[in-house]
Design a protein around this motif. Structure first.
Motif, mmCIF file in Angstrom:
data_model
loop_
_atom_site.group_PDB
_atom_site.id
_atom_site.type_symbol
_atom_site.label_atom_id
_atom_site.label_comp_id
_atom_site.label_asym_id
_atom_site.label_seq_id
_atom_site.Cartn_x
_atom_site.Cartn_y
_atom_site.Cartn_z
ATOM 1 N N UNK A 67 45.925 37.227 -18.997
ATOM 2 C CA UNK A 67 46.135 37.214 -20.444
ATOM 3 C C UNK A 67 47.553 37.671 -20.759
ATOM 4 N N UNK A 68 48.093 37.153 -21.874
ATOM 5 C CA UNK A 68 49.418 37.567 -22.319
ATOM 6 C C UNK A 68 49.621 37.178 -23.772
ATOM 7 N N UNK A 69 50.709 37.663 -24.348
ATOM 8 C CA UNK A 69 51.037 37.377 -25.744
ATOM 9 C C UNK A 69 52.380 36.671 -25.814
ATOM 10 N N UNK A 70 52.467 35.686 -26.712
ATOM 11 C CA UNK A 70 53.710 34.937 -26.921
ATOM 12 C C UNK A 70 54.045 34.899 -28.403
ATOM 13 N N UNK A 71 55.329 35.048 -28.756
ATOM 14 C CA UNK A 71 55.716 34.916 -30.157
ATOM 15 C C UNK A 71 55.493 33.488 -30.666
ATOM 16 N N UNK A 72 54.909 33.379 -31.853
ATOM 17 C CA UNK A 72 54.742 32.104 -32.556
ATOM 18 C C UNK A 72 54.936 32.418 -34.028
ATOM 19 N N UNK A 73 55.939 31.810 -34.635
ATOM 20 C CA UNK A 73 56.243 32.133 -36.030
ATOM 21 C C UNK A 73 56.544 33.610 -36.152
ATOM 22 N N UNK A 74 55.904 34.276 -37.129
ATOM 23 C CA UNK A 74 56.156 35.704 -37.339
ATOM 24 C C UNK A 74 55.067 36.586 -36.724
ATOM 25 N N UNK A 75 54.296 36.030 -35.802
ATOM 26 C CA UNK A 75 53.232 36.780 -35.145
ATOM 27 C C UNK A 75 53.191 36.384 -33.673
ATOM 28 N N UNK A 76 52.079 36.669 -33.010
ATOM 29 C CA UNK A 76 51.954 36.306 -31.595
ATOM 30 C C UNK A 76 50.624 35.610 -31.349
ATOM 31 N N UNK A 77 50.631 34.770 -30.330
ATOM 32 C CA UNK A 77 49.422 34.070 -29.903
ATOM 33 C C UNK A 77 48.953 34.665 -28.587
ATOM 34 N N UNK A 78 47.668 34.571 -28.345
ATOM 35 C CA UNK A 78 47.060 35.090 -27.121
ATOM 36 C C UNK A 78 46.896 33.947 -26.128
ATOM 37 N N UNK A 79 47.491 34.103 -24.946
ATOM 38 C CA UNK A 79 47.396 33.093 -23.893
ATOM 39 C C UNK A 79 46.351 33.528 -22.882
ATOM 40 N N UNK A 80 45.399 32.647 -22.603
ATOM 41 C CA UNK A 80 44.427 32.883 -21.544
ATOM 42 C C UNK A 80 44.988 32.201 -20.302
ATOM 43 N N UNK A 81 45.588 32.999 -19.441
ATOM 44 C CA UNK A 81 46.315 32.468 -18.296
ATOM 45 C C UNK A 81 45.470 32.327 -17.058
ATOM 46 N N UNK A 82 46.119 32.469 -15.920
ATOM 47 C CA UNK A 82 45.551 32.336 -14.588
ATOM 48 C C UNK A 82 45.289 30.875 -14.299
ATOM 49 N N UNK A 83 44.061 30.426 -14.307
ATOM 50 C CA UNK A 83 43.741 29.046 -13.973
ATOM 51 C C UNK A 83 42.873 28.441 -15.080
ATOM 52 N N UNK A 84 42.863 27.107 -15.175
ATOM 53 C CA UNK A 84 41.992 26.487 -16.175
ATOM 54 C C UNK A 84 40.535 26.828 -15.877
ATOM 55 N N UNK A 85 39.781 27.104 -16.906
ATOM 56 C CA UNK A 85 38.362 27.420 -16.746
ATOM 57 C C UNK A 85 37.647 27.127 -18.057
ATOM 58 N N UNK A 86 36.418 26.649 -17.958
ATOM 59 C CA UNK A 86 35.611 26.443 -19.158
ATOM 60 C C UNK A 86 35.493 27.787 -19.872
#
Length: 159
Positions: A41-60
């Motif tokens: 998991x990680x956070x990325x800036x998008x606009x004036x806030x942040x989005x949550x990224x579900x990383x590692x590998x693709x999974x249902x």
């Protein structure tokens, strides 16, 4: 829901138009930035806030509001079995480092390769989060010999 091979991202509805996905004129697309997240998991800036990224590998992935948790099925005999394992997985989880996520309201989880403007035209999950600060933690849990779940817990931060 599932991705086409890359990470999933939970973008606050208020900034969906700012997520370009794999499109864009820059040398590094938003999708590339999401792929650069190390770990579950990680956070990325998008606009004036942040989005949550579900990383590692693709999974249902599903969101279980009663647990405030994104559940990612990395390996399981059946979907019903893996969802039934969630309470035990939450109890057994060894959580990774905590991060704080400020959310302006509901978020939409979708394949990070898609632009935010098209997120609702494909597989997606809308998660009704109340505006505020949240504590985010991730874990990777085995609940049986052939069952591996990724958990991303999103809990309101209390004073």
């Amino acid at each position: 829901m599932e991705s086409s091979g890359g990470p999933l991202i939970a973008v606050p509805e208020a900034v969906l138009p700012f997520w370009a996905g794999a499109d864009g004129d820059e040398t590094s697309s938003d999708h590339d930035r999401a792929c650069d997240i190390d770990g579950y998991v990680g956070l990325l800036p998008v606009g004036d806030t942040r989005a949550l990224v579900l990383g590692d590998e693709p999974a249902a992935t599903a969101y279980l509001p009663e647990h405030g948790t994104f559940v990612r099925r990395h390996a399981a005999d059946a979907e019903a079995g893996s969802l039934a394992d969630v309470p035990a997985a939450l109890e057994a989880a060894v959580w990774g480092p905590e991060m704080e996520w400020r959310v302006p309201g509901p978020v939409v989880l979708f394949d990070a390769a898609r632009p935010g403007s098209a997120s609702r035209q494909a597989d997606h999950i809308r998660v009704d989060l109340t505006p505020g600060h949240y504590r985010v933690r991730a874990a990777y849990v085995s609940t049986g010999p052939e069952t591996w779940l990724g958990l991303v817990r999103v809990r309101p931060l209390t004073s």
